[in-house]
Design an enzyme around this catalytic site. Sequence first.
Site, PDB file in Angstrom:
ATOM      1  CG  HIS A   1      37.446  45.654  56.114  1.00  0.00           C
ATOM      2  ND1 HIS A   1      36.575  44.141  55.578  1.00  0.00           N
ATOM      3  CD2 HIS A   1      37.891  44.844  56.969  1.00  0.00           C
ATOM      4  CE1 HIS A   1      35.849  44.381  57.161  1.00  0.00           C
ATOM      5  NE2 HIS A   1      36.669  44.737  57.598  1.00  0.00           N
TER       6      HIS A   1
ATOM      7  CG  HIS B   1      36.795  49.182  63.802  1.00  0.00           C
ATOM      8  ND1 HIS B   1      37.543  47.790  64.557  1.00  0.00           N
ATOM      9  CD2 HIS B   1      35.342  48.679  64.334  1.00  0.00           C
ATOM     10  CE1 HIS B   1      36.809  47.199  64.798  1.00  0.00           C
ATOM     11  NE2 HIS B   1      36.094  47.499  64.807  1.00  0.00           N
TER      12      HIS B   1
ATOM     13  CG  HIS C   1      36.735  47.227  59.664  1.00  0.00           C
ATOM     14  ND1 HIS C   1      36.583  45.925  60.452  1.00  0.00           N
ATOM     15  CD2 HIS C   1      37.057  47.577  60.996  1.00  0.00           C
ATOM     16  CE1 HIS C   1      37.560  45.258  61.096  1.00  0.00           C
ATOM     17  NE2 HIS C   1      37.600  47.326  61.311  1.00  0.00           N
ATOM     18  CB  VAL C   2      32.661  51.445  61.563  1.00  0.00           C
ATOM     19  CG1 VAL C   2      31.708  51.766  62.416  1.00  0.00           C
ATOM     20  CG2 VAL C   2      34.070  51.152  61.708  1.00  0.00           C
TER      21      VAL C   2
END
Length: 167
Positions: A2, A12, A39-40
Amino acid sequence: MHSPIYNSNEAHYMEGESMRAAFEKWFVKYKVDLVFAGHVHAYERSYRISNIHYNVTSGNRYPVPNKSAPVYITVGDGGNQEGLASRFIDPQPDYSAFREASYGHSILQLKNRTHAIYQWNRNDDGNHVPADTVVFHNQYWTSSTRRRRLKKNHFHLENLEDLISLF
């Protein structure tokens, strides 16, 4: 994964460090070619790098080129209500091969046991625009020992265990 292990976006940044410490040595040992993360909300691709020698006392805290290491790809740019993560660390780190904060999608074409073509396509305006393309050569399958073993057993498989042992 993730959270990305390597990420030069301010969003992040370094969140994947515990995952890197836990898994990177295995990725290098078993010559994993690609590791995908999200995620990013941006796109980034690294070179083949590792930081497996890092520990608190070594001082070697930056990733270095490593032919046995994977390429890390962050593909978190498919779209979301929060928008893109457009703030990257400047200057671009040496480990980062390509990065862009645009909406897009990826295509991975497995050509055969040893070659794959990966392409990231920008589609901010609804058009499919190739922006990053790379050819991968699977180092695990190209070792001479594995080739000899595969060739030797190719037509003499007697049961499922023999087939599984090739992989």
